[in-house]
Design an enzyme around this catalytic site. Structure first.
Site, PDB file in Angstrom:
ATOM      1  N   LEU A   1     -18.420 -27.278 -15.900  1.00 60.81           N
ATOM      2  CA  LEU A   1     -17.449 -28.116 -15.194  1.00 60.81           C
ATOM      3  C   LEU A   1     -16.989 -27.406 -13.928  1.00 60.81           C
ATOM      4  O   LEU A   1     -16.855 -26.180 -13.909  1.00 60.81           O
ATOM      5  CB  LEU A   1     -16.228 -28.409 -16.075  1.00 60.81           C
ATOM      6  CG  LEU A   1     -16.461 -29.212 -17.363  1.00 60.81           C
ATOM      7  CD1 LEU A   1     -15.150 -29.342 -18.136  1.00 60.81           C
ATOM      8  CD2 LEU A   1     -17.039 -30.588 -17.063  1.00 60.81           C
ATOM      9  N   ASP A   2     -16.720 -28.191 -12.875  1.00 63.13           N
ATOM     10  CA  ASP A   2     -16.139 -27.622 -11.667  1.00 63.13           C
ATOM     11  C   ASP A   2     -14.792 -26.984 -12.000  1.00 63.13           C
ATOM     12  O   ASP A   2     -14.128 -27.355 -12.974  1.00 63.13           O
ATOM     13  CB  ASP A   2     -15.918 -28.706 -10.607  1.00 63.13           C
ATOM     14  CG  ASP A   2     -17.222 -29.277 -10.075  1.00 63.13           C
ATOM     15  OD1 ASP A   2     -18.256 -28.601 -10.226  1.00 63.13           O
ATOM     16  OD2 ASP A   2     -17.198 -30.383  -9.513  1.00 63.13           O
ATOM     17  N   ARG A   3     -14.358 -26.067 -11.176  1.00 64.17           N
ATOM     18  CA  ARG A   3     -13.107 -25.342 -11.389  1.00 64.17           C
ATOM     19  C   ARG A   3     -11.927 -26.296 -11.622  1.00 64.17           C
ATOM     20  O   ARG A   3     -11.123 -26.096 -12.543  1.00 64.17           O
ATOM     21  CB  ARG A   3     -12.822 -24.438 -10.188  1.00 64.17           C
ATOM     22  CG  ARG A   3     -11.466 -23.749 -10.232  1.00 64.17           C
ATOM     23  CD  ARG A   3     -11.255 -22.861  -9.011  1.00 64.17           C
ATOM     24  NE  ARG A   3      -9.881 -22.391  -8.931  1.00 64.17           N
ATOM     25  CZ  ARG A   3      -9.399 -21.351  -9.607  1.00 64.17           C
ATOM     26  NH1 ARG A   3     -10.192 -20.677 -10.422  1.00 64.17           N
ATOM     27  NH2 ARG A   3      -8.140 -20.997  -9.490  1.00 64.17           N
TER      28      ARG A   3
END
Length: 304
Positions: A143-145
């Protein structure tokens, strides 16, 4: 066949055991369980063991029906660039093969130049060390940050390989919920995605990019900060970097809070995106595992 994955009591090493059903070469029996050539090489030369009825054998050994094959995988070491850190993880599920966590926003999945520590990988490595598990961190779904929600981690290179194959075959299913600007429509977006030439971070729809497929379903329409917005559910059929963010911006409905792709940041400074569902077949037990995560309060408050 009987299969299990107990941990070796002496070293906590990952172990796979199964019963042979018919006569064949040992390497053929091993291949039935999806062990890659790279992993088999590591087992042979990096401290693993292959046993038949408790006796070490080479892969040319002939096994017969009812023989018990035990594969003890070698110890794994984390890369020098990954330091263990200790903190709380929201663990949704755990067994000898997997860890499924609910990742908060503002936490990277792996360290980066901008965020060298405090990532999921750092904390999972610390968790493994506290439990005495000699494994490195194998991220299955990333997942993106600033994206929150469900994330899967394998505890062993073999499991990671099997899950990578499952992903390539479209057998790892993820759904997300998001709030986007404007009145979106339910649709399938099939547009290739590639790196933007002027950025090392940003992606865009481009004809020389990689195939990408996102399904969009509108849950409801609403108003936020005086503007029309849509609460949507998204199903990923591929896993390109920033796929949902790029596809929704491309069709004119960027995610609220997503400054990188033109989203409105007046009410929140991160993209309103949460992985709500993760479903896959356990590669060892063949059980279908399905997990759900509710929207965090920070996002659900925007829907009121």
């Amino acid at each position: 066949m009987i299969r299990s994955f107990p941990m070796n009591n002496m070293e906590n090493r990952f172990t796979l055991q199964f019963e042979v059903q018919q006569e064949m070469l040992l390497r053929e029996a091993i291949a039935l369980w999806g062990i890659s050539k790279r992993t088999l090489t590591a087992i042979k030369f990096d401290g693993g063991e292959i046993l038949v009825n408790g006796v070490e054998r080479n892969v040319r050994h002939v096994v017969v029906a009812r023989d018990i094959v035990t594969i003890i995988f070698p110890l794994e070491e984390a890369s020098d660039g990954l330091a263990p850190q200790y903190g709380e993880l929201t663990i949704v599920y755990e067994d000898e093969a997997f860890l499924v966590i609910d990742k908060p926003a503002y936490m990277s999945t792996i360290p980066s130049r901008e965020h060298p520590d405090g990532s999921v990988a750092n904390f999972v490595l610390g968790y493994f060390q506290q439990k005495g598990l000699p494994s490195t961190v194998h991220i299955v779904t990333r997942l993106d940050r600033d994206t929150s929600g469900l994330l899967c981690i394998a505890k062993n290179r073999h499991i990671h390989y099997l899950m990578s194959v499952a992903q390539q075959q479209g057998n790892v299913h993820r759904q997300y919920e998001a709030i986007v600007s404007g009145e979106a429509i339910s649709q399938s977006i099939v547009e290739p995605i590639g790196r933007k030439e002027t950025s090392i971070i940003e992606r865009e729809v481009r004809q020389d990019g990689q195939f990408a497929h996102t399904d969009v379903e509108v849950i409801k329409y609403g108003r936020l900060n005086g503007c029309n917005v849509s609460h949507i559910r998204l199903t990923l059929h591929t896993g390109r970097t920033h796929q949902i963010r790029v596809h929704m911006a491309y069709v004119g409905h960027p995610l609220v809070g997503d400054g990188l792709y033109g989203g409105d940041q007046q009410v929140i400074n991160r993209q309103v995106l949460h992985c709500v569902s993760l479903t896959f077949q356990h590669p060892l037990t063949k059980e279908v595992l399905s997990f759900r995560s509710e929207l965090p309060q920070e996002l659900s408050n925007l829907l009121k």
